[in-house]
Motif scaffolding. Structure first.
Motif, PDB file in Angstrom:
ATOM      1  N   UNK A 679      45.948  -1.967  35.633  1.00 53.93           N
ATOM      2  CA  UNK A 679      45.280  -1.564  34.380  1.00 53.93           C
ATOM      3  C   UNK A 679      44.464  -0.296  34.597  1.00 53.93           C
ATOM      4  N   UNK A 680      43.719  -0.270  35.683  1.00 57.33           N
ATOM      5  CA  UNK A 680      42.866   0.893  35.973  1.00 57.33           C
ATOM      6  C   UNK A 680      43.711   2.129  36.283  1.00 57.33           C
ATOM      7  N   UNK A 681      44.827   1.917  36.967  1.00 53.63           N
ATOM      8  CA  UNK A 681      45.698   3.040  37.307  1.00 53.63           C
ATOM      9  C   UNK A 681      46.275   3.677  36.054  1.00 53.63           C
ATOM     10  N   UNK A 682      46.604   2.843  35.072  1.00 50.45           N
ATOM     11  CA  UNK A 682      47.178   3.368  33.824  1.00 50.45           C
ATOM     12  C   UNK A 682      46.124   4.027  32.930  1.00 50.45           C
ATOM     13  N   UNK A 683      44.861   3.648  33.161  1.00 48.52           N
ATOM     14  CA  UNK A 683      43.804   4.129  32.263  1.00 48.52           C
ATOM     15  C   UNK A 683      43.055   5.334  32.809  1.00 48.52           C
ATOM     16  N   UNK A 684      43.079   5.562  34.129  1.00 52.57           N
ATOM     17  CA  UNK A 684      42.251   6.613  34.736  1.00 52.57           C
ATOM     18  C   UNK A 684      43.100   7.536  35.609  1.00 52.57           C
ATOM     19  N   UNK A 685      42.526   8.724  35.854  1.00 55.70           N
ATOM     20  CA  UNK A 685      43.220   9.708  36.697  1.00 55.70           C
ATOM     21  C   UNK A 685      43.093   9.385  38.185  1.00 55.70           C
ATOM     22  N   UNK A 686      41.998   8.741  38.591  1.00 49.47           N
ATOM     23  CA  UNK A 686      41.801   8.352  39.984  1.00 49.47           C
ATOM     24  C   UNK A 686      40.940   7.111  40.026  1.00 49.47           C
ATOM     25  N   UNK A 687      41.298   6.189  40.933  1.00 53.73           N
ATOM     26  CA  UNK A 687      40.585   4.912  41.076  1.00 53.73           C
ATOM     27  C   UNK A 687      40.038   4.848  42.497  1.00 53.73           C
ATOM     28  N   UNK A 688      38.709   4.732  42.622  1.00 53.09           N
ATOM     29  CA  UNK A 688      38.049   4.652  43.923  1.00 53.09           C
ATOM     30  C   UNK A 688      37.437   3.267  44.063  1.00 53.09           C
ATOM     31  N   UNK A 689      37.862   2.536  45.107  1.00 45.95           N
ATOM     32  CA  UNK A 689      37.443   1.143  45.297  1.00 45.95           C
ATOM     33  C   UNK A 689      36.620   1.036  46.582  1.00 45.95           C
ATOM     34  N   UNK A 690      35.444   0.442  46.457  1.00 49.49           N
ATOM     35  CA  UNK A 690      34.558   0.198  47.608  1.00 49.49           C
ATOM     36  C   UNK A 690      34.666  -1.265  47.980  1.00 49.49           C
ATOM     37  N   UNK A 691      35.078  -1.556  49.249  1.00 50.02           N
ATOM     38  CA  UNK A 691      35.267  -2.948  49.654  1.00 50.02           C
ATOM     39  C   UNK A 691      34.434  -3.259  50.888  1.00 50.02           C
ATOM     40  N   UNK A 692      34.472  -4.506  51.324  1.00 47.02           N
ATOM     41  CA  UNK A 692      33.623  -4.996  52.419  1.00 47.02           C
ATOM     42  C   UNK A 692      34.098  -4.444  53.767  1.00 47.02           C
ATOM     43  N   UNK A 693      33.193  -4.400  54.783  1.00 37.93           N
ATOM     44  CA  UNK A 693      33.569  -3.933  56.137  1.00 37.93           C
ATOM     45  C   UNK A 693      34.659  -4.802  56.741  1.00 37.93           C
ATOM     46  N   UNK A 694      35.538  -4.183  57.528  1.00 34.03           N
ATOM     47  CA  UNK A 694      36.714  -4.885  58.042  1.00 34.03           C
ATOM     48  C   UNK A 694      36.377  -5.841  59.186  1.00 34.03           C
ATOM     49  N   UNK A 695      35.284  -5.593  59.912  1.00 35.43           N
ATOM     50  CA  UNK A 695      34.967  -6.450  61.066  1.00 35.43           C
ATOM     51  C   UNK A 695      34.487  -7.815  60.604  1.00 35.43           C
ATOM     52  N   UNK A 696      33.823  -7.866  59.432  1.00 37.41           N
ATOM     53  CA  UNK A 696      33.203  -9.111  58.989  1.00 37.41           C
ATOM     54  C   UNK A 696      34.150  -9.976  58.170  1.00 37.41           C
ATOM     55  N   UNK A 697      34.921  -9.368  57.281  1.00 37.14           N
ATOM     56  CA  UNK A 697      35.814 -10.137  56.400  1.00 37.14           C
ATOM     57  C   UNK A 697      37.157  -9.431  56.319  1.00 37.14           C
ATOM     58  N   UNK A 698      38.107 -10.087  55.679  1.00 39.19           N
ATOM     59  CA  UNK A 698      39.478  -9.558  55.630  1.00 39.19           C
ATOM     60  C   UNK A 698      39.809  -8.853  54.319  1.00 39.19           C
ATOM     61  N   UNK A 699      38.806  -8.621  53.463  1.00 36.83           N
ATOM     62  CA  UNK A 699      39.070  -8.071  52.129  1.00 36.83           C
ATOM     63  C   UNK A 699      39.808  -6.733  52.203  1.00 36.83           C
ATOM     64  N   UNK A 700      39.382  -5.876  53.126  1.00 34.51           N
ATOM     65  CA  UNK A 700      39.989  -4.544  53.208  1.00 34.51           C
ATOM     66  C   UNK A 700      41.468  -4.636  53.551  1.00 34.51           C
ATOM     67  N   UNK A 701      41.847  -5.581  54.429  1.00 38.69           N
ATOM     68  CA  UNK A 701      43.250  -5.728  54.800  1.00 38.69           C
ATOM     69  C   UNK A 701      44.081  -6.277  53.634  1.00 38.69           C
ATOM     70  N   UNK A 702      43.416  -7.042  52.726  1.00 44.48           N
ATOM     71  CA  UNK A 702      44.120  -7.560  51.544  1.00 44.48           C
ATOM     72  C   UNK A 702      44.340  -6.448  50.521  1.00 44.48           C
ATOM     73  N   UNK A 703      43.323  -5.584  50.352  1.00 47.80           N
ATOM     74  CA  UNK A 703      43.381  -4.568  49.309  1.00 47.80           C
ATOM     75  C   UNK A 703      44.097  -3.294  49.751  1.00 47.80           C
TER      76      UNK A 703
END
Length: 784
Positions: A679-703
């Motif tokens: 949805x965001x990709x279709x609506x905006x020219x650029x999408x910048x996502x801030x996620x959690x540090x990779x050492x503590x959780x796995x969110x970055x590897x999922x996203x």
């Protein structure tokens, strides 16, 4: 093409110089402080250091391999002189035995001093007395201070304010048997400071002097030796060198006298034997004439005696040479394992080769004996002399055997000639024949006796000769100016030491740091490229990008914005994920300012806070309570309901993290996050996502697989090197899509404001802004 090749090394060299300057220039106050301290210490050292003066002298040595020779007349008087090898003589001049004699002769084991305000001064020329010990070798320990005074009215000496006795006499003192004598080098001064002397073991003084003595050859082809010695007293430096030369000459003369004495003893022994035989023959002749009535020899008998006497003299010389040859062989063979013994004389030997070999062997033996007293057994020079001796002995024995064969042949020939003369003698009358036999023996012994007398006189001349194998070219002379310490050298060494200390301190401080300090360290630890660097933000404002405002950090974000194109970010690939290793590295700061920088270009930017564990972007934009991503993932809101406009940034839209949940990582895999990103990709020219540090959780590897590029934030002096090293290892199992590193929070090194630790100098802001304002004024003036 050639110009480019030549320019490359220059550019590399300039880059290296710039990096070195950039690395240390920021610490200029530290360098300045340490340099001032070092120069201060150097000044104090020079203020109280004892200046030393250098005395030099020159000797010329009779070297068998080089060009110095005595005159013919002097050489005839010096018949037992030995040739020298200049390398060996250098070792001899530096020997402990010679220097021990110098110390004893100059009484250097009893140095005199005067008290000073801070340090004592030598009284070598200012003391009225010199001190001599009856047994210098008996001084076993240092006696530090013995105060003395001299009463010139009654010529007496006081020790520690107590009368010791008169001068020029041996006195029994608590410090041993001493004699006080007038100092021949005394120079009166106006100082009334007290004098004292110390007693130091001779070997300690010798060792100290040898450390300051230098003996070198003037050149490889010359037989000249240069001597130099440094001392706090110029006169003492000269005296040490002059006395060393005197002792060296005396040692050489004693060496020659020892060889001459050995020859004399051999000749005297032979003379006694021959004189006894001659006396017996003369008495027999007298008794025979008296008893037999024979008074004269006929003409035939006289002719016979003349011929046979000449033949007998030759036979006697051959027998003498055989005796000497046997003695030489016996001495060389028996002393084959005893290097350093004196060899017998080759008196009467006519072969010049054997004479020269024996002369060389004698010289080498005496040299070995002298050096063995002063140097260790494994000294290279001593081993070289021993090897020379071992080579000479077989040559001498081979020559002796050849000489014996020749002498035996000569003896046999002379004996056969004597047989013919004996047959002539049988034809003479009985009385005359017996008288001729006796006269013949008498003539033989007379010839031998005369020969030995001649050799004894030659040996006596050599023994009486005091000619040395060296000659003084220049006597010792000290310079008027001290040669040590060298002020310029000390100050330069102090500065060099200060620089070295600072460099070592800075290097050690950074080498033992576990945090990343340099860009090249990041490049060495991981293969992921660095696309941008952001300087440390000293201001309290976390949003540093504003429309119409030019700043250094803003320019750095512009560079990162441009670098995104090299990662493939364009109109079709517009999703950027930002993460880091641990909290505190500034990923939210990078995400917010990078989004603002893109928004200022007119692009529609969506900034999404996908750190569902510890969101930080909401605090920056004061949207912490807003509904956000987590609320969408649990179906509480729709995508358009979580979009928030940021005042002051027209093209920037912010999506908060939303309400914190107990299982945020599980929410990212429920299938809805893909729809939100689409949805965001279709609506905006650029999408910048801030996620959690990779050492503590796995969110970055999922996203990361859902993004087109992943920006990994590394912070200067904060991120551990170990975590950067693990990036490549971890991405092999859980790869990050299209990763790149941003080096954040780069702090200044040292104390210089415009110098940054990763190797670049930035000068931007005030000067350029002045230029811009000036340009605007000019344009406005022209327009009007």
């Amino acid at each position: 093409m050639q110009q480019k090749q030549n320019r490359a090394p220059l550019q590399s060299e300039e880059s290296l110089v710039n990096q070195v300057i950039s690395k240390y220039l920021g610490y200029w106050p530290l360098f300045l402080f340490v340099a001032i301290c070092a120069l201060g210490l150097a000044y104090v050292y020079l203020r109280y250091a004892v200046p030393k003066y250098e005395a030099t002298a020159t000797l010329i040595i009779k070297d068998e391999k080089k060009g110095y020779d005595d005159s013919k007349m002097l050489d005839q008087l010096n018949m037992i002189g030995t040739k020298k090898i200049i390398e060996n003589e250098i070792e001899v001049l530096q020997s402990r035995s010679l220097m021990d004699n110098v110390v004893k002769n100059l009484h250097l084991y009893a140095p005199t001093y005067t008290d000073g305000k801070i340090k004592a001064a030598s009284a070598y020329v200012s003391s009225p007395l010199t001190i001599e010990a009856a047994n210098p070798d008996g001084i076993s320990a240092v006696i530090p201070k013995v105060y003395y005074s001299f009463n010139d009215k009654n010529n007496t000496v006081n020790l520690n304010d107590k009368l010791a006795g008169p001068i020029n006499e041996w006195l029994n003192t608590p410090y041993g048997k001493l004699k006080f004598e007038l100092n021949p080098k005394f120079i009166a001064t106006n100082s009334d400071r007290a004098f004292y002397f110390s007693l130091v073991p001779v070997k300690d003084v010798t060792k100290q002097i040898l450390l300051g003595l230098k003996v070198t050859a003037a050149s490889k082809l010359a037989s000249i030796i240069d001597l130099s010695y440094r001392d706090a007293v110029p006169q003492r430096a000269e005296d040490v060198l002059n006395e060393l030369i005197v002792n060296y000459d005396n040692a050489a003369i004693e060496e020659k006298n020892s060889l001459a004495k050995n020859t004399l003893n051999f000749v005297e022994d032979r003379l006694k034997i021959v004189a006894h035989d001659l006396d017996s023959i003369e008495k027999n002749v007298q008794r025979y004439k008296a008893s037999a009535g024979a008074s004269d020899i006929s003409t035939q008998g006289q002719l016979y005696l003349q011929n046979v006497s000449a033949n007998d003299q030759k036979l006697g010389e051959v027998n003498m040479q055989l005796s000497v040859v046997n003695q030489v062989e016996k001495a060389v063979s028996s002393n084959s394992n005893d290097a350093g013994s004196v060899m017998p004389s080759t008196l009467g030997i006519s072969d010049p080769n054997l004479t020269q070999l024996m002369t060389d062997l004698n010289g080498a033996e005496l040299q070995y004996a002298k050096m063995s007293k002063t140097v260790a057994e494994n000294n290279p020079m001593l081993l070289s002399v021993k090897e020379q001796i071992n080579k000479l002995r077989p040559q001498i024995l081979e020559n002796v055997q050849s000489q014996r064969k020749n002498l035996e042949a000569s003896k046999q020939s002379l004996s056969s000639t004597n047989g013919r003369y004996n047959s002539m003698l049988s034809s003479m009358p009985q009385k005359e024949r017996q008288l001729i036999d006796m006269s013949r023996d008498q003539n033989i012994k007379n010839g031998i006796y005369s020969f030995l007398l001649q050799k004894r006189e030659e040996s006596e001349l050599s023994y009486a000769s005091t000619l040395s194998d060296s000659r003084v070219v220049n006597s010792a002379q000290a310079g008027k100016q001290p040669v040590s310490p060298n002020k310029m050298l000390i100050y330069l060494a102090a500065l060099a030491g200060a620089i070295a200390i600072c460099v070592a301190f800075i290097g050690a401080r950074e080498a033992f740091s576990r945090k990343v300090l340099y860009r090249h360290e990041v490049e060495a630890l991981t293969s992921i490229p660095i696309i941008g660097e952001v300087a440390y933000n000293k201001s309290k404002q976390e949003l540093v990008i504003e429309a119409g405002k030019r700043s250094f950090i803003a320019e750095e974000f512009r560079k990162i914005r441009v670098s995104l194109h090299f990662l493939g970010i364009d109109s079709t690939h517009k999703k950027v994920l930002i993460t880091s290793s641990i909290p505190g590295e500034g990923k939210s700061f990078i995400a917010a300012n990078l989004a603002i920088s893109n928004a200022l270009t007119g692009k529609k930017v969506a900034l999404v806070d996908m750190d569902l564990h510890n969101p930080g972007l909401g605090r920056l934009f004061e949207k912490e309570e807003d509904k956000g991503v987590s609320d969408y993932l649990i179906d509480k809101v729709k995508p358009e309901e979580i979009l928030s406009k940021i005042p002051g940034y027209e093209n920037l839209t912010f999506i908060a993290a939303g309400t914190l949940q107990d299982n945020p990582s599980e929410l990212l895999v429920n299938g809805k996050i893909e729809k939100l990103i689409e949805y965001l990709t279709n609506s905006f020219d650029i999408v910048i996502m801030d996620t959690a540090p990779v050492v503590l959780v796995t969110d970055a590897y999922i996203l990361s697989p859902k993004a087109d590029a992943t920006l990994y934030v590394v912070r200067h002096k904060y991120t551990p090197k170990m975590l950067i090293k693990r990036i490549d290892e971890t991405t092999k199992i859980n790869p990050l899509n299209n990763p790149a590193i941003i080096f954040n929070g780069v702090k200044i090194r040292g104390f210089f404001k415009n110098n940054y630790g990763y190797g670049y100098d930035y000068v931007y802001g005030a000067k350029q802004q002045k230029k811009i304002k000036k340009t605007k004024k000019v344009l406005a003036t022209n327009y009007n």
